[in-house]
Write a protein that holds these residues in place. Structure first.
Motif, PDB file in Angstrom:
ATOM      1  N   VAL A  93      32.146 -50.397  55.830  1.00  0.00           N
ATOM      2  CA  VAL A  93      32.111 -50.955  57.185  1.00  0.00           C
ATOM      3  C   VAL A  93      32.520 -49.846  58.152  1.00  0.00           C
ATOM      4  O   VAL A  93      33.713 -49.574  58.315  1.00  0.00           O
ATOM      5  N   PRO A  94      31.563 -49.179  58.777  1.00  0.00           N
ATOM      6  CA  PRO A  94      31.889 -48.053  59.662  1.00  0.00           C
ATOM      7  C   PRO A  94      32.905 -48.434  60.734  1.00  0.00           C
ATOM      8  O   PRO A  94      32.802 -49.474  61.373  1.00  0.00           O
ATOM      9  N   GLY A  95      33.912 -47.562  60.879  1.00  0.00           N
ATOM     10  CA  GLY A  95      34.932 -47.776  61.895  1.00  0.00           C
ATOM     11  C   GLY A  95      36.075 -48.667  61.483  1.00  0.00           C
ATOM     12  O   GLY A  95      37.009 -48.888  62.265  1.00  0.00           O
ATOM     13  N   SER A  96      36.068 -49.182  60.247  1.00  0.00           N
ATOM     14  CA  SER A  96      37.111 -50.119  59.818  1.00  0.00           C
ATOM     15  C   SER A  96      38.375 -49.418  59.330  1.00  0.00           C
ATOM     16  O   SER A  96      39.438 -50.021  59.252  1.00  0.00           O
ATOM     17  N   GLY A  97      38.275 -48.131  58.974  1.00  0.00           N
ATOM     18  CA  GLY A  97      39.423 -47.412  58.452  1.00  0.00           C
ATOM     19  C   GLY A  97      39.224 -47.020  56.999  1.00  0.00           C
ATOM     20  O   GLY A  97      38.233 -47.393  56.362  1.00  0.00           O
ATOM     21  N   CYS A  98      40.166 -46.251  56.469  1.00  0.00           N
ATOM     22  CA  CYS A  98      40.086 -45.754  55.096  1.00  0.00           C
ATOM     23  C   CYS A  98      41.415 -45.998  54.395  1.00  0.00           C
ATOM     24  O   CYS A  98      42.384 -45.259  54.599  1.00  0.00           O
ATOM     25  N   ASP A  99      41.473 -47.049  53.570  1.00  0.00           N
ATOM     26  CA  ASP A  99      42.709 -47.365  52.859  1.00  0.00           C
ATOM     27  C   ASP A  99      42.986 -46.401  51.713  1.00  0.00           C
ATOM     28  O   ASP A  99      44.093 -46.396  51.162  1.00  0.00           O
ATOM     29  N   ALA A 100      41.984 -45.598  51.345  1.00  0.00           N
ATOM     30  CA  ALA A 100      42.227 -44.604  50.297  1.00  0.00           C
ATOM     31  C   ALA A 100      43.281 -43.595  50.752  1.00  0.00           C
ATOM     32  O   ALA A 100      44.133 -43.173  49.963  1.00  0.00           O
ATOM     33  N   ARG A 101      43.220 -43.224  52.015  1.00  0.00           N
ATOM     34  CA  ARG A 101      44.248 -42.318  52.542  1.00  0.00           C
ATOM     35  C   ARG A 101      45.585 -43.058  52.560  1.00  0.00           C
ATOM     36  O   ARG A 101      45.714 -44.112  53.173  1.00  0.00           O
ATOM     37  N   GLY A 102      46.543 -42.509  51.873  1.00  0.00           N
ATOM     38  CA  GLY A 102      47.828 -43.183  51.734  1.00  0.00           C
ATOM     39  C   GLY A 102      47.862 -44.125  50.544  1.00  0.00           C
ATOM     40  O   GLY A 102      48.886 -44.746  50.272  1.00  0.00           O
ATOM     41  N   GLY A 103      46.722 -44.220  49.825  1.00  0.00           N
ATOM     42  CA  GLY A 103      46.651 -45.097  48.666  1.00  0.00           C
ATOM     43  C   GLY A 103      46.607 -44.300  47.372  1.00  0.00           C
ATOM     44  O   GLY A 103      47.133 -43.200  47.265  1.00  0.00           O
ATOM     45  N   PHE A 104      45.910 -44.876  46.380  1.00  0.00           N
ATOM     46  CA  PHE A 104      45.774 -44.255  45.065  1.00  0.00           C
ATOM     47  C   PHE A 104      44.619 -43.266  45.130  1.00  0.00           C
ATOM     48  O   PHE A 104      43.458 -43.654  45.279  1.00  0.00           O
ATOM     49  N   THR A 105      44.914 -41.975  45.010  1.00  0.00           N
ATOM     50  CA  THR A 105      43.895 -40.953  45.270  1.00  0.00           C
ATOM     51  C   THR A 105      43.578 -40.070  44.065  1.00  0.00           C
ATOM     52  O   THR A 105      42.949 -39.025  44.210  1.00  0.00           O
ATOM     53  N   ARG A 106      43.953 -40.493  42.882  1.00  0.00           N
ATOM     54  CA  ARG A 106      43.741 -39.663  41.698  1.00  0.00           C
ATOM     55  C   ARG A 106      42.285 -39.228  41.529  1.00  0.00           C
ATOM     56  O   ARG A 106      42.000 -38.111  41.116  1.00  0.00           O
ATOM     57  N   TYR A 107      41.356 -40.099  41.851  1.00  0.00           N
ATOM     58  CA  TYR A 107      39.941 -39.832  41.630  1.00  0.00           C
ATOM     59  C   TYR A 107      39.211 -39.352  42.889  1.00  0.00           C
ATOM     60  O   TYR A 107      37.986 -39.269  42.889  1.00  0.00           O
ATOM     61  N   HIS A 108      39.946 -39.026  43.923  1.00  0.00           N
ATOM     62  CA  HIS A 108      39.306 -38.736  45.198  1.00  0.00           C
ATOM     63  C   HIS A 108      39.081 -37.244  45.440  1.00  0.00           C
ATOM     64  O   HIS A 108      39.500 -36.390  44.652  1.00  0.00           O
ATOM     65  N   ALA A 109      38.395 -36.957  46.535  1.00  0.00           N
ATOM     66  CA  ALA A 109      37.889 -35.614  46.802  1.00  0.00           C
ATOM     67  C   ALA A 109      38.966 -34.677  47.330  1.00  0.00           C
ATOM     68  O   ALA A 109      39.931 -35.093  47.968  1.00  0.00           O
ATOM     69  N   ILE A 110      38.734 -33.378  47.081  1.00  0.00           N
ATOM     70  CA  ILE A 110      39.617 -32.330  47.596  1.00  0.00           C
ATOM     71  C   ILE A 110      38.831 -31.297  48.409  1.00  0.00           C
ATOM     72  O   ILE A 110      39.426 -30.425  49.022  1.00  0.00           O
ATOM     73  N   LEU A 111      37.507 -31.392  48.416  1.00  0.00           N
ATOM     74  CA  LEU A 111      36.651 -30.482  49.170  1.00  0.00           C
ATOM     75  C   LEU A 111      35.688 -31.288  50.042  1.00  0.00           C
ATOM     76  O   LEU A 111      35.193 -32.340  49.623  1.00  0.00           O
ATOM     77  N   GLY A 112      35.438 -30.801  51.261  1.00  0.00           N
ATOM     78  CA  GLY A 112      34.451 -31.427  52.123  1.00  0.00           C
ATOM     79  C   GLY A 112      34.833 -32.803  52.631  1.00  0.00           C
ATOM     80  O   GLY A 112      33.971 -33.579  53.037  1.00  0.00           O
ATOM     81  N   THR A 113      36.110 -33.131  52.636  1.00  0.00           N
ATOM     82  CA  THR A 113      36.557 -34.450  53.078  1.00  0.00           C
ATOM     83  C   THR A 113      36.615 -34.517  54.604  1.00  0.00           C
ATOM     84  O   THR A 113      36.470 -33.513  55.296  1.00  0.00           O
ATOM     85  N   SER A 114      36.823 -35.722  55.104  1.00  0.00           N
ATOM     86  CA  SER A 114      37.011 -35.919  56.539  1.00  0.00           C
ATOM     87  C   SER A 114      38.077 -36.985  56.740  1.00  0.00           C
ATOM     88  O   SER A 114      38.438 -37.685  55.793  1.00  0.00           O
ATOM     89  N   PRO A 115      38.585 -37.145  57.972  1.00  0.00           N
ATOM     90  CA  PRO A 115      39.549 -38.223  58.222  1.00  0.00           C
ATOM     91  C   PRO A 115      38.975 -39.605  57.917  1.00  0.00           C
ATOM     92  O   PRO A 115      39.718 -40.548  57.678  1.00  0.00           O
ATOM     93  N   SER A 116      37.648 -39.715  57.865  1.00  0.00           N
ATOM     94  CA  SER A 116      37.010 -41.013  57.657  1.00  0.00           C
ATOM     95  C   SER A 116      36.828 -41.386  56.197  1.00  0.00           C
ATOM     96  O   SER A 116      36.687 -42.566  55.870  1.00  0.00           O
ATOM     97  N   CYS A 117      36.813 -40.397  55.300  1.00  0.00           N
ATOM     98  CA  CYS A 117      36.473 -40.702  53.908  1.00  0.00           C
ATOM     99  C   CYS A 117      36.868 -39.568  52.970  1.00  0.00           C
ATOM    100  O   CYS A 117      36.663 -38.388  53.287  1.00  0.00           O
ATOM    101  N   ILE A 118      37.404 -39.947  51.806  1.00  0.00           N
ATOM    102  CA  ILE A 118      37.748 -38.970  50.774  1.00  0.00           C
ATOM    103  C   ILE A 118      37.143 -39.368  49.421  1.00  0.00           C
ATOM    104  O   ILE A 118      37.591 -38.924  48.370  1.00  0.00           O
ATOM    105  N   ALA A 119      36.107 -40.212  49.452  1.00  0.00           N
ATOM    106  CA  ALA A 119      35.478 -40.670  48.213  1.00  0.00           C
ATOM    107  C   ALA A 119      34.683 -39.545  47.562  1.00  0.00           C
ATOM    108  O   ALA A 119      34.241 -38.604  48.221  1.00  0.00           O
ATOM    109  N   THR A 120      34.464 -39.659  46.240  1.00  0.00           N
ATOM    110  CA  THR A 120      33.668 -38.685  45.503  1.00  0.00           C
ATOM    111  C   THR A 120      32.335 -39.284  45.074  1.00  0.00           C
ATOM    112  O   THR A 120      32.194 -40.487  44.923  1.00  0.00           O
TER     113      THR A 120
END
Length: 328
Positions: A132-159
């Protein structure tokens, strides 16, 4: 229950026409889309079955490998051309999911599969800009073991979850995209987008456009190649870090090198900085480690996935050391 209509495309033209209609989604093996429908993430009005389109796997006149978008993953991994000329691709496919899923999943669907981020697949309880664009990203500050470390943005850290796409990125694969306007050919490296401020737009695929084939150029680098996947358990687990790499050598000098990484970004990550550092230089364990460190110099990990930087660095160096036969 939300009603969903079903159409079977008898040709690429059918798939293009039906896929362009509002609310219609293309269905290959269904191994990703059906899961997302069950979870309420995807809610199409109609499914357009494209599993009957080209499943051909062949060698073209110039020696390239051409794979029809409806080819099953298992068939590609088992094909003699793939096993002998592109071992990294065969190993990447076999590293993904389970045998049952590989028997169902299509190549085109694999490239279009969506992230397995736990916040993305939880529409009832989590905010997600990709869903849902503009709703926020609960991954930030959440469980991030499987998330991205390159090419991320404030909007998304998914892989991106695809193993196959990582190998295809290293192999300089090209996608054949068909629409009512004709066919265009794009590098796979340009197909997936980084999140920026619109993580919901994941690829450059235009409305009414369909993947009809994947073309993999013949190359010496592919012959001496491999794929290594690091995960939390031995099977049916998504990537923490993966490496697709190939080398050509002249004695102990690196003539050419191709590297792509998985589990670290929203798209298959081509390690161009590491490649540039290695090309023309010595094939030594120290050189591989320095190149890997250079590739991750701009990584932006969070507390829960900071381990990926040293893990990816060691894995990349180890894969290149193994391929070259250099002393560790």
């Amino acid at each position: 229950m939300t009603p969903v209509s079903y159409h079977r495309a008898g040709s690429a033209a059918d798939a293009i026409r039906l896929g362009a209609l509002d609310g219609h989604r293309l269905l290959g093996g269904g191994t990703n889309l059906v899961d997302l429908m069950r979870k309420g993430v995807e809610q199409p009005a109609a499914l357009v079955d494209v599993s009957g389109l080209s499943m051909l796997i062949k060698e073209s006149a110039d020696g390239s490998l051409v794979i029809g978008a409806a080819a099953r993953n298992a068939a590609v991994a088992a094909h003699p051309l793939v096993r002998t000329r592109y071992p990294m691709l065969a190993r990447a496919i076999l590293g993904g999911a389970s045998a049952q899923i590989r028997n169902m999943a299509t190549v085109g669907g694999n490239l279009l599969q969506r992230t397995r981020c736990v916040y993305f697949v939880d529409p009832a309880g989590s905010k997600c800009n990709k869903r849902v664009p503009g709703s926020g990203c609960d991954a930030r500050g959440g469980f991030t073991r499987y998330h991205a470390i390159l090419g991320t943005s404030p909007s998304c850290i998914a892989t991106n979850p695809s193993d196959m796409a990582v190998a295809l990125a290293a192999l300089d694969a090209r996608l054949h995209l068909a629409s009512a306007a004709g066919v265009r050919i794009v590098p796979l490296l340009d197909f997936h987008r980084l999140p920026g401020d619109r993580p919901d737009i994941e690829t450059i695929l235009a409305p009414g456009e369909v993947i009809v084939a994947i073309e993999v150029p013949l190359s010496d680098v592919a012959l001496r190649s491999t794929y290594r996947k690091v995960r939390d358990r031995a099977s049916y687990a998504f990537t923490l870090v993966s490496v697709a790499a190939g080398l050509t050598l002249d004695d102990d000098r690196i003539v050419d090198v191709r590297i792509a990484l998985g589990g670290v970004a929203a798209k298959p990550w081509r390690a161009l900085r590491a490649e540039a550092a290695l090309r023309g230089g010595p094939a030594t364990a120290d050189a591989f480690t320095r190149a890997a460190e250079a590739e991750f110099a701009d990584a932006a990990p969070l507390q829960g996935n900071a381990f990926k930087v040293p893990l990816a660095t060691r894995t990349l160096a180890a894969v290149l050391t193994e391929l070259s036969g250099a002393r560790a």
